[in-house]
Design a protein around this motif. Structure first.
Motif, short mmCIF file in Angstrom:
data_model
loop_
_atom_site.label_atom_id
_atom_site.label_comp_id
_atom_site.label_asym_id
_atom_site.label_seq_id
_atom_site.Cartn_x
_atom_site.Cartn_y
_atom_site.Cartn_z
N GLU A 120 -22.55 34.09 -20.27
CA GLU A 120 -22.40 33.68 -21.33
C GLU A 120 -22.03 34.69 -22.64
O GLU A 120 -20.78 34.31 -23.46
CB GLU A 120 -23.49 32.87 -22.25
N HIS A 157 -23.12 23.41 -29.86
CA HIS A 157 -24.33 22.60 -30.46
C HIS A 157 -25.11 23.56 -31.16
O HIS A 157 -25.61 23.17 -32.06
CB HIS A 157 -24.97 21.74 -29.36
N ASP A 158 -25.36 24.75 -30.66
CA ASP A 158 -26.42 25.59 -31.02
C ASP A 158 -25.89 26.55 -32.12
O ASP A 158 -26.48 27.61 -32.77
CB ASP A 158 -26.84 26.68 -30.11
N LYS A 159 -24.64 26.37 -32.58
CA LYS A 159 -24.15 27.17 -33.96
C LYS A 159 -23.98 28.36 -33.37
O LYS A 159 -23.84 29.39 -34.39
CB LYS A 159 -24.73 26.98 -35.08
N ILE A 160 -23.34 28.79 -32.10
CA ILE A 160 -23.22 30.04 -31.83
C ILE A 160 -21.76 30.48 -32.06
O ILE A 160 -21.10 31.29 -32.31
CB ILE A 160 -23.78 30.64 -30.31
N ARG A 181 -22.66 23.62 -25.08
CA ARG A 181 -24.04 24.04 -25.89
C ARG A 181 -23.93 25.12 -26.86
O ARG A 181 -24.70 25.18 -27.96
CB ARG A 181 -24.87 24.37 -24.56
N LEU A 182 -23.18 26.08 -26.75
CA LEU A 182 -22.67 27.18 -27.61
C LEU A 182 -22.41 26.59 -29.06
O LEU A 182 -22.77 27.27 -29.96
CB LEU A 182 -21.97 28.38 -27.12
N THR A 195 -21.19 24.96 -20.99
CA THR A 195 -21.90 26.06 -21.65
C THR A 195 -20.97 26.33 -23.14
O THR A 195 -21.72 26.37 -23.97
CB THR A 195 -21.37 27.46 -21.03
#
Length: 164
Positions: free
Chosen positions: A5, A43-46, A40-41, A37
């Motif tokens: 990641e 969505h997670d505000k990364i 998700r990143l 991935t």
């Protein structure tokens, strides 16, 4: 966060338009895993967004003036610098805001159409905030490098060859 990641984030930070197929090959994982991935990143505000680095000096539009303003503030009990930082970053002119160590507390990067527009921002909006003690404004004169990208074309060496 896994090593894969982190590698994916590094690749996207350098080239946000890199295709999932290429990323999958570079990381030795499936395209589906890369897609999942990235989603998700995001969505997670990364991953907060994707942007292009543009050399505006080569575009036929009026250039903007960029300034960095060093700001000394009085932090408030219980919230520190966060409250005044939030008030500052809400101004539309503010492109970046950083908490700094050293003589000044905050570094504010703003853009305007003219130097006078920036001066008005500093005098009418920024310095009138209760917590602001002082400001120092630095105008950007020329951009040589930004986010690892060099802005100067240096293809030809125009020096005269000198030989013994």
């Amino acid at each position: 966060m896994t090593e894969k990641e982190r590698e994916l984030l590094n690749l996207l930070e350098k080239e946000g338009r890199m295709r999932e197929e290429k990323i999958a090959k570079m990381l030795d994982v499936s395209e589906a895993e890369v897609k999942k991935t990235i989603e998700r990143l995001e969505h997670d505000k990364i991953i907060l967004g994707y942007s292009a680095i543009v050399d505006w000096s080569k575009v036929d539009v009026s250039e903007t003036v960029t300034a960095t303003i060093d700001v000394k503030v009085t932090p408030k009990r219980g919230v520190g610098f966060d409250e005044v930082a939030e008030r500052i970053y809400r101004f539309k002119e503010v492109k970046a805001l950083y908490l700094m160590s050293g003589t000044y507390d905050l570094s504010v990067v703003i853009e305007g159409k003219t130097m006078s527009e920036i001066a008005n921002f500093v005098s009418e909006k920024l310095s009138t905030l209760d917590s602001v003690i002082s400001t120092t404004t630095h105008f950007q004169l020329k951009k040589y490098k930004h986010d690892g990208v060099v802005f100067e074309d240096r293809d030809d060496d125009h020096r005269i060859v000198v030989s013994p």
